[in-house]
Design a protein around this motif. Structure first.
Motif, PDB file in Angstrom:
ATOM      1  N   UNK A  65      12.736  -7.503 -17.101  1.00 28.81           N
ATOM      2  CA  UNK A  65      14.138  -7.911 -17.196  1.00 28.81           C
ATOM      3  C   UNK A  65      14.292  -9.341 -16.691  1.00 28.81           C
ATOM      4  N   UNK A  66      15.515  -9.836 -16.775  1.00 28.66           N
ATOM      5  CA  UNK A  66      15.750 -11.251 -16.451  1.00 28.66           C
ATOM      6  C   UNK A  66      15.438 -11.535 -14.972  1.00 28.66           C
ATOM      7  N   UNK A  67      15.704 -10.558 -14.106  1.00 29.26           N
ATOM      8  CA  UNK A  67      15.448 -10.768 -12.679  1.00 29.26           C
ATOM      9  C   UNK A  67      13.951 -10.940 -12.422  1.00 29.26           C
ATOM     10  N   UNK A  68      13.161 -10.116 -13.093  1.00 30.04           N
ATOM     11  CA  UNK A  68      11.709 -10.209 -12.938  1.00 30.04           C
ATOM     12  C   UNK A  68      11.209 -11.568 -13.419  1.00 30.04           C
ATOM     13  N   UNK A  69      11.712 -11.996 -14.581  1.00 33.67           N
ATOM     14  CA  UNK A  69      11.327 -13.318 -15.088  1.00 33.67           C
ATOM     15  C   UNK A  69      11.735 -14.408 -14.099  1.00 33.67           C
ATOM     16  N   UNK A  70      12.929 -14.277 -13.565  1.00 34.64           N
ATOM     17  CA  UNK A  70      13.392 -15.288 -12.607  1.00 34.64           C
ATOM     18  C   UNK A  70      12.490 -15.354 -11.393  1.00 34.64           C
ATOM     19  N   UNK A  93       2.485  -7.659 -14.330  1.00 39.47           N
ATOM     20  CA  UNK A  93       1.876  -7.054 -15.510  1.00 39.47           C
ATOM     21  C   UNK A  93       2.023  -5.539 -15.553  1.00 39.47           C
ATOM     22  N   UNK A  94       1.934  -4.924 -14.368  1.00 40.63           N
ATOM     23  CA  UNK A  94       1.928  -3.460 -14.334  1.00 40.63           C
ATOM     24  C   UNK A  94       3.310  -2.828 -14.371  1.00 40.63           C
ATOM     25  N   UNK A  95       4.348  -3.660 -14.374  1.00 36.55           N
ATOM     26  CA  UNK A  95       5.703  -3.091 -14.410  1.00 36.55           C
ATOM     27  C   UNK A  95       6.029  -2.618 -15.832  1.00 36.55           C
ATOM     28  N   UNK A  96       6.823  -1.536 -15.950  1.00 30.83           N
ATOM     29  CA  UNK A  96       7.075  -0.929 -17.261  1.00 30.83           C
ATOM     30  C   UNK A  96       7.937  -1.809 -18.175  1.00 30.83           C
ATOM     31  N   UNK A  97       8.797  -2.650 -17.634  1.00 33.88           N
ATOM     32  CA  UNK A  97       9.612  -3.510 -18.503  1.00 33.88           C
ATOM     33  C   UNK A  97       9.758  -4.890 -17.879  1.00 33.88           C
ATOM     34  N   UNK A 127       0.824  -1.206   0.000  1.00 30.65           N
ATOM     35  CA  UNK A 127       0.000   0.000   0.000  1.00 30.65           C
ATOM     36  C   UNK A 127       0.856   1.252   0.000  1.00 30.65           C
ATOM     37  N   UNK A 128       1.922   1.205   0.793  1.00 30.82           N
ATOM     38  CA  UNK A 128       2.818   2.343   0.945  1.00 30.82           C
ATOM     39  C   UNK A 128       3.541   2.692  -0.365  1.00 30.82           C
ATOM     40  N   UNK A 129       3.834   1.636  -1.156  1.00 32.16           N
ATOM     41  CA  UNK A 129       4.600   1.785  -2.385  1.00 32.16           C
ATOM     42  C   UNK A 129       3.932   2.786  -3.343  1.00 32.16           C
ATOM     43  N   UNK A 130       2.600   2.706  -3.415  1.00 33.33           N
ATOM     44  CA  UNK A 130       1.882   3.623  -4.310  1.00 33.33           C
ATOM     45  C   UNK A 130       1.896   5.046  -3.767  1.00 33.33           C
ATOM     46  N   UNK A 172       9.194   0.856  -9.988  1.00 37.20           N
ATOM     47  CA  UNK A 172      10.599   0.452  -9.883  1.00 37.20           C
ATOM     48  C   UNK A 172      10.745  -1.060 -10.054  1.00 37.20           C
ATOM     49  N   UNK A 173      11.706  -1.470 -10.862  1.00 33.95           N
ATOM     50  CA  UNK A 173      11.899  -2.896 -11.148  1.00 33.95           C
ATOM     51  C   UNK A 173      12.325  -3.678  -9.908  1.00 33.95           C
ATOM     52  N   UNK A 174      13.180  -3.084  -9.075  1.00 32.26           N
ATOM     53  CA  UNK A 174      13.630  -3.771  -7.847  1.00 32.26           C
ATOM     54  C   UNK A 174      12.448  -3.998  -6.919  1.00 32.26           C
ATOM     55  N   UNK A 175      11.655  -2.926  -6.773  1.00 28.53           N
ATOM     56  CA  UNK A 175      10.476  -3.003  -5.915  1.00 28.53           C
ATOM     57  C   UNK A 175       9.516  -4.067  -6.448  1.00 28.53           C
ATOM     58  N   UNK A 176       9.245  -3.982  -7.762  1.00 28.08           N
ATOM     59  CA  UNK A 176       8.301  -4.894  -8.399  1.00 28.08           C
ATOM     60  C   UNK A 176       8.715  -6.347  -8.263  1.00 28.08           C
TER      61      UNK A 176
END
Length: 619
Positions: free
Chosen positions: A191-196, A185-189, A150-153, A160-164
């Motif tokens: 990357x390999x870390x997100x896929x992992x 889904x809502x992240x802008x890109x 909740x705080x993130x928004x 942020x990719x790290x946050x996501x």
DNA sequence: GTAGGGTTAG
């Protein structure tokens, strides 16, 4: 450059004050980052003392760097005292100490500091969130995780990719697939870390197909796989038991040079072990350049899975002698069942002793599921090795008993023939408001069976459903059949088999058959043996039993028929085997086995025992 | 100056 700074220590304070500049401070900080690993603590400490002497600690920058240096050197308490000494720590210092606690596996303190940070009104940023998410998900606190989300928004770091990726990982860990997928889904890109995070997350909750789908999409996106991808994929293939594709990944790992990664090799060992390719698992273990505690634990697990209990104990000894790695909770949990299987009391005691000295399974007051689990394993070992006194001691002293703890005690007493003691444990279990389950009643009914408490056993069977709301299964009926059979109540046993609401299986008929043979009822034995063969035609023991039954009633023609049948179906008799723990190890004996070095002595002793018993020698 | 994703037991 840092050599120059360290030399300053030998000069007089006056010179130091004149020499110290912003450049020197920057150099100090840069050097601290270099020393933020586990080998350079001393250098880092030297710099710290310089910073104290020269009043550098007023700088928030130095505070953060020092916290980081001590944390990464596993000196988290020094890091925490730097943090506590600093005046109004800023967001950097908070982030560094939170990350430090997590690096040192101290999730709860990390959460406490985070809460303090919120209380003090220090603004949370995109560096804080991934750490805190890790802490909450690691500590199993799903509400904490949601609060941070909740705080993130509010803070505006939801893109942020790290946050996501930290949230994707956190949500999937709790099996909250929808929430995790929404973040993804809502992240802008991508990357390999997100896929992992997606692949490993799905793998952890057993959603194999989704994990593999992510792998396909990752490659479709033109993303390059990393070591983290490899371990995730391997864990999925392990779950599927897909050794064919596992071998493919092994080839890929070699080609891409990932073989130097310890975790990758560990995952390969695990995959081969669980897929029963034990040789491949052993080969990887032997050629690995760097091993860690996972490697050992995994290879011990491989031996345990292959049923090589002796090998498991030998590897454990090797680990202790080698001294490079301290056996941990996982090691002990893997090795204890091997002791239980082999009834290797001495080894079991050694392991228990080791646990006591290392404080494994004993986090005074902190209710940890792991502690309960490991103490249950110790009790089970003592019970299976016939030492109920020790089992009882562990039971009395352990905190956080669960239903398995009570069941293990009941079963232990039952197996050793202490029926009344087993029933006492059961009464106490009910007094403490612990709810008895299916396993409890298997223990209770075996206790009645082994101690001839027929009436009690019958009572329990009838009360199970009505009083305790546990529906009797085939296992429970088998215990009762066994109990009636042992007591010579063959008709009652046969009556129960015919009347019970479930189908009898081969184990039950086998128990009944054993009773018929002991009490000399050839007619019922024939009925039983036909059922056993019908239900388990592939089991060699069935034919042996059948020929024994016919033999006992003098029907030798049938005996020949059965033997003929066995030959035709190519059924081979598996060898009987027993073992005993004596001084230096476990000694195994097969039927007619003459391979033991002390064979002559052993058989001489056996002959004299037969003489004493007035029996003729048959082996 | 601070941050995300991994492998071992049940």
């Amino acid at each position: 450059m840092y050599k120059q700074i360290i030399n300053i220590k030998t000069q007089t304070p006056k010179i130091i004050i004149r020499t110290i500049t912003t450049t020197t401070l920057t150099t100090c900080i840069t050097s601290l980052q270099t020393y933020a690993n586990q080998t350079n603590l001393t250098q880092g400490q030297k710099l710290h003392s310089h910073m104290i002497i020269n009043g550098f600690l007023a700088s928030p920058l130095s505070v953060t760097s020092l916290i980081n240096m001590y944390s990464k050197c596993n000196h988290i308490f020094d890091a925490y005292s730097v943090f506590n000494m600093s005046n109004e720590p800023n967001v950097f210092a908070y982030n560094a100490i939170i990350a430090g606690f997590i690096y040192n596996d101290m999730l709860k303190p990390a959460i406490r500091v985070y809460e303090k940070m919120r209380g003090e009104g220090v603004n949370v940023d995109r560096y804080t969130v991934p750490c805190v998410v890790k802490a909450f998900s690691g500590a199993g606190d799903v509400f904490g995780l949601k609060r941070v989300h909740g705080l993130v928004f509010k803070v505006g770091v939801n893109d942020d990719m790290f946050v996501g990726s930290s949230f994707v990982h956190g949500y999937l860990k709790f099996g909250m697939v929808e929430e995790g997928y929404k973040v993804f889904e809502e992240l802008p890109e991508r990357d390999v870390v997100l896929w992992n995070a997606m692949i490993n997350g799905y793998a952890q909750i057993g959603e194999v197909d989704n994990a593999l789908e992510c792998l396909r999409k990752l490659r479709g996106d033109g993303c390059v796989m990393s070591r983290f991808t490899v371990t995730g994929v391997l864990s999925v293939l392990t779950l599927k038991g897909d050794v064919w594709n596992g071998k493919g990944v092994h080839g890929l790992v070699t080609k891409m040079g990932y073989f130097s990664g310890v975790a990758v090799c560990n995952a390969l060992i695990d995959m081969y072990g669980k897929c029963k390719s034990f040789r491949d698992a052993l080969d990887i273990f032997e050629v690995m350049a760097v091993k860690d505690i996972y490697s050992w634990n995994s290879i011990i697990g491989v031996h345990q899975q292959s049923g090589d209990h002796e090998g498991t104990l030998k590897l454990f000894d090797r680990m202790l002698r080698d001294g490079s790695f301290c056996p941990d909770l996982v090691t002990v949990t893997t090795v204890l069942p091997a002791c239980s299987h082999l009834a290797a009391l001495r080894h079991g005691k050694e392991i228990h002793g080791y646990m006591i000295t290392k404080g494994l399974g004993n986090h005074n007051g902190e209710d940890r599921a792991d502690d309960t689990y490991i103490n249950n394993a110790v009790m089970d070992m003592y019970g299976k090795c016939g030492s109920m006194k020790e089992a009882q001691l562990v039971f009395d002293h352990m905190g956080g008993k669960d239903s398995a703890s009570w069941n293990i005690m009941i079963m232990g007493y039952a197996m050793q023939g202490f029926g009344n003691e087993a029933l006492d444990v059961f009464s106490k279990m009910c007094e403490t408001n612990m709810i008895p389950d299916e396993v409890t009643f298997v223990g209770i009914l075996s206790a009645c069976s082994h101690s001839g408490l027929v009436k009690k056993g019958q009572e329990f069977l009838s009360q199970m459903k009505s009083k305790y709301k546990v529906i009797p299964t085939v296992e429970h009926y088998t215990c009762v059949i066994d109990m009636l059979g042992r007591a010579g109540l063959l008709k009652e046993a046969y009556g129960l088999i015919s009347e019970m609401p479930i189908e009898a299986n081969s184990v039950m008929w086998r128990a009944f058959l054993a009773a018929c043979r002991v009490h000399g009822n050839g007619k019922l034995a024939e009925i039983a043996v036909r059922k056993v063969v019908e239900l388990e035609p592939e089991h060699c023991g069935s034919y042996v039993l059948m020929s024994n039954v016919y033999g006992a009633t003098g029907r030798y023609e049938e005996v020949f028929d059965v033997r003929d049948n066995m030959r035709q179906q190519n059924v081979k008799k598996t060898l009987g085997c027993s073992w005993i723990e004596f001084r230096d190890g476990v000694h195994v004996f097969g039927t007619g086995d003459r391979a033991h070095p002390a064979e002559e002595l052993i058989y001489n002793e056996l002959r004299s025992l037969y003489m004493t018993m007035g029996l003729s020698q048959t082996t």
